[in-house]
Design a protein around this motif. Structure first.
Motif, mmCIF file in Angstrom:
data_model
loop_
_atom_site.group_PDB
_atom_site.id
_atom_site.type_symbol
_atom_site.label_atom_id
_atom_site.label_comp_id
_atom_site.label_asym_id
_atom_site.label_seq_id
_atom_site.Cartn_x
_atom_site.Cartn_y
_atom_site.Cartn_z
ATOM 1 N N GLU A 62 0.825 -1.210 0.000
ATOM 2 C CA GLU A 62 0.000 0.000 0.000
ATOM 3 C C GLU A 62 0.865 1.268 0.000
ATOM 4 N N GLU A 137 -10.672 -2.321 1.491
ATOM 5 C CA GLU A 137 -11.394 -3.092 2.503
ATOM 6 C C GLU A 137 -10.701 -3.040 3.859
ATOM 7 N N ARG A 138 -9.371 -2.932 3.842
ATOM 8 C CA ARG A 138 -8.623 -2.960 5.092
ATOM 9 C C ARG A 138 -8.878 -1.731 5.960
ATOM 10 N N GLY A 284 -5.654 -0.731 8.993
ATOM 11 C CA GLY A 284 -5.967 -2.082 8.550
ATOM 12 C C GLY A 284 -4.796 -2.863 8.009
ATOM 13 N N ARG A 285 -3.582 -2.348 8.131
ATOM 14 C CA ARG A 285 -2.420 -3.104 7.657
ATOM 15 C C ARG A 285 -2.274 -4.412 8.428
ATOM 16 N N GLN A 287 -4.837 -6.123 9.746
ATOM 17 C CA GLN A 287 -5.969 -6.967 9.383
ATOM 18 C C GLN A 287 -5.750 -7.711 8.071
ATOM 19 N N VAL A 288 -5.257 -7.000 7.069
ATOM 20 C CA VAL A 288 -5.126 -7.597 5.751
ATOM 21 C C VAL A 288 -3.965 -8.592 5.684
ATOM 22 N N ASN A 289 -3.086 -8.576 6.685
ATOM 23 C CA ASN A 289 -1.972 -9.519 6.735
ATOM 24 C C ASN A 289 -2.145 -10.578 7.813
ATOM 25 N N ASN A 293 -7.718 -13.587 9.926
ATOM 26 C CA ASN A 293 -8.698 -12.748 9.257
ATOM 27 C C ASN A 293 -8.817 -13.092 7.780
ATOM 28 N N SER A 300 -9.857 -9.961 13.838
ATOM 29 C CA SER A 300 -9.205 -8.878 13.104
ATOM 30 C C SER A 300 -8.408 -8.110 14.137
ATOM 31 N N LYS A 302 -7.120 -5.259 14.025
ATOM 32 C CA LYS A 302 -7.591 -3.874 14.052
ATOM 33 C C LYS A 302 -8.886 -3.762 14.853
ATOM 34 N N CYS A 365 0.881 -8.808 12.241
ATOM 35 C CA CYS A 365 0.166 -7.584 12.625
ATOM 36 C C CYS A 365 1.125 -6.556 13.204
#
Length: 680
Positions: A62, A137-138, A284-285, A287-289, A293, A300, A302, A365
């Motif tokens: 990102e 989404e994150r 959300g970094r 969450q997406v990793n 989740n 999650s 986050k 996370c």
């Protein structure tokens, strides 16, 4: 009149800000004490590197949005000085901070300030566009975030309006030679017919001047109540971040009568957890990793932090009253005050047990978090509360804990059978070789699991070929306690750890080699808490050194079709930053073509077994090990190389599920080296 109004504005704004801040900080006083200001030099260095320098935003993940954040943050720091100028200019129209003004430094600052005014506007534009159009989404997409971006953008516009009108009124100002955004504003206003001495230019000057100051002070007062509180808390959050080794959990002195055995309510957390809650940027970094989740589990990272933060805010009034009683040296009354809370439990209402048990402790996370929030420690604290205070855990763990208690291994196999794997290998025990240099700590998987017993045998072959002076404990070896500790059973973990330390210290153990990253991590990073200080190496590092020293030389060519790919296990990679040793060892084998998965090294994806998940059921259709194994298979590799017994087991299971066992093999690094040495 202007000096009086500005004085009143600043006094009222700062009074409101400090009142809000005390409401945010008082609850920390009733949480658990923890020293987070030792080694200040190290902490300051890291703060400038990660918080001021925004280092984690420059990774490829990102990058565009990260760059936008960096521009806004750095701009905030640079433009803040100009806000002080604007406050001062209510008292003296051309006032500047000492050393600035018409000096070389002052002109350089004017240029830098205008540059960041422009960059902040660009950053706000990028961030708004992504939030409104792409809606990642994150991220937590909300009106609040968009409002704040427009708020900041407006502050920058008002600065340009002020600069343009100021230069029209003061055409001889030295700042004009460096303030290119102000000059741009002057050009636009002049083109619109705004002239010196007109009412319009005076109005715009007042609008830009006072509008900017009012928006800044209003923003300052809004911060403690919104997600952008991290503007204030992020720098201290990084300064206060743990200096323990990444793989070291906070110690618990179980013999201390004031010991907190786990967390079931907010005040049982160390105060730094509350600071983390305030500091979450909702980016959300994490969450997406997060493997849990990504594979549809309820966790999650986050949302866990956000839920705890909302709970903290709801409980603020009560905690503030308790903090005031504590400050008055009335601890019993403070405790009674906290017991009045009846609006929902931390575990059960705010967080479900399923959320807490979903974590693999992979640390992705924490590695991705730009403000160094300690998600894993948070979750382990909650697990300790569930296990040690509530006696609540997934049903399968009841059996696993009993197996550890009775036989010091998770399968419950008789402890007397622990050394059977080397019965025919002529492996010396400390009794047979009291002057050994290395203790080969085999671990539970290497002692009992059929697949991983072969790895232990391979290590024996390698060490004998290299002439290493070593010994194994056999039936006298016990589990290292790593997994029990991450499952929250500190009583059990410490019993195993202290027993091992007592045995090893009596034997005079100085150096330990192990093939399991989980054992490696806890022996290296956590055993010093129990007076167990050893030189601990993972087998990938150990074998690499043997090859470099010329004590062994892989000669037989890699005999499998196709290429190979190496998987970075979490506890070897992210936790201990051992990335190159396994790769260099694999590349030392003739004919082996090593590929890389898209996610590798620091960004590697978990196999799903860490944090005790190896011993818990995973009912979801999308399993973590399946996701990671498919990523490895996408490389086209026919050999999946591991350096962890957990990872090997998880991937072997997936390969069999996919009925690919005839064409794809999962193999430990030590087995590859052994085959290259022996040609078998």
């Amino acid at each position: 009149m202007e000096p009086v109004l500005m004085s009143l504005l600043v006094i009222v704004a700062l009074a409101g800000f400090f009142w809000s801040m005390q409401r945010r900080l008082l609850p920390l006083l009733v949480m658990q004490p923890e020293v987070r200001w030792d080694r200040p030099g190290v902490r300051l260095s890291r703060m400038f590197k990660y918080a001021v320098g925004q280092r984690r935003f420059f990774h490829s993940f990102e990058f565009t949005h990260g760059l936008a954040h960096v521009l806004i943050f750095w701009g905030f720091l640079v433009v803040s000085l100009n806000t002080i100028h604007l406050v001062g200019r209510a008292f003296s129209p051309e006032w500047s901070l000492p050393g600035l003004g018409d000096t070389c430094v002052g002109l350089a600052y004017t240029f830098l300030k205008d540059l960041f005014v422009l960059l902040v506007m660009v950053g706000c534009g990028i961030a708004l566009f992504r939030r409104i159009v792409f809606k990642p989404e994150r991220m937590t997409i909300s009106w609040e975030a968009n409002l704040i971006l427009l708020w900041i953008f407006t502050m920058m516009i008002l600065d340009v309006v002020y600069g343009g009108s100021f230069y029209i009124i003061h055409p001889e100002s030295p700042e004009k030679s460096a303030g290119f955004m102000g000059v741009l504003g002057m050009g636009i206003l002049s083109g619109l017919g705004v002239a010196a001495g007109s009412g319009a230019v005076r109005f715009l000057n007042v609008l830009g001047h006072w509008g900017h100051v009012i928006l800044v002070l209003a923003f300052l007062n809004y911060l403690p109540y919104g997600k952008h509180f991290h503007v204030i808390t992020s720098l201290p959050a990084v300064f206060f971040a743990s200096l323990r080794a990444k793989g070291e959990l906070a110690p618990q002195n179980l013999e201390d009568e004031n010991c907190i055995f786990g967390v079931t309510e907010l005040q049982s957390f160390p105060w730094k957890r509350a600071w983390d809650m305030y500091t979450c940027t909702e980016c959300g970094r994490c969450q997406v990793n997060c493997p849990a989740n990504v594979t549809g589990k309820p966790l999650s990272p986050k949302k866990l932090i956000m839920a705890e933060r909302d709970h903290l805010k709801a409980k603020t009034d009560l905690m503030c009253e308790a903090a005031k009683l504590k400050l008055k040296k009335q601890p019993e009354q403070a405790a009674e005050q906290l017991e009045k809370w009846e609006s929902g439990a931390l575990i059960g209402d705010v967080l479900t047990e399923e959320i807490i048990w979903s974590c693999t402790t992979c640390r992705n996370c924490a590695e991705m978090c730009p403000v160094m929030i300690e998600h894993v420690d948070n979750i382990v604290d909650l697990r300790r509360g569930l296990v040690q205070l509530e006696g609540s855990m997934p049903k399968e763990l009841v059996t696993v804990f009993k197996n550890w208690e009775n036989n010091s291994n998770p399968w419950g196999i008789g402890f007397s059978k622990r050394g059977e794997w080397f019965a025919d290998l002529e492996v010396p025990t400390p009794a047979e070789n009291p002057d050994f240099e290395y203790l080969f700590y085999v671990g539970c998987a290497g002692s009992f699991d059929e697949m991983n017993k072969k790895v232990s045998s391979a290590m024996v072959t390698i060490m004998k070929a290299a002439g290493v002076n070593f010994a194994c404990l056999g039936a006298d070896e016990q589990c290292c306690g790593e997994t029990a500790r991450r499952l929250g059973n500190e009583y059990l973990a410490q019993a195993m750890m202290q027993a091992n330390v007592e045995t090893w210290n009596e034997l005079g153990v100085k150096k330990i080699v192990t093939a399991c990253p989980h054992c490696f991590n806890t022996l290296k990073n956590e055993y010093p808490q129990f007076e167990g200080r050893y030189e601990v190496v993972h087998h990938s590092q150990f074998i690499q050194d043997l090859i470099r020293q010329g004590r062994i030389k892989p000669e037989a060519a890699f005999d499998r079709p196709g290429s190979a790919v190496y998987h970075d296990s979490c506890y070897l990679g992210r936790y201990n930053e051992v990335y190159q040793a396994p790769r260099e060892t694999a590349k030392a084998i003739p004919g082996l073509n090593l590929l890389e998965a898209e996610r590798h090294e620091r960004t590697s994806f978990c196999c799903g077994a860490g944090g005790g998940r190896m011993w818990m059921e995973e009912d979801m259709e999308q399993r973590v090990n399946r996701v990671r194994c498919e990523e490895l298979l996408k490389t086209g590799a026919k050999t999946l190389i591991t350096a962890c017994p957990y990872c090997a087991t998880m991937f072997d299971e997936t390969v069999k599920e996919k009925e690919l066992q005839e064409e794809v093999k999962v193999i430990d690094l030590a087995l590859l080296v052994e085959r290259s040495l022996t040609g078998k």
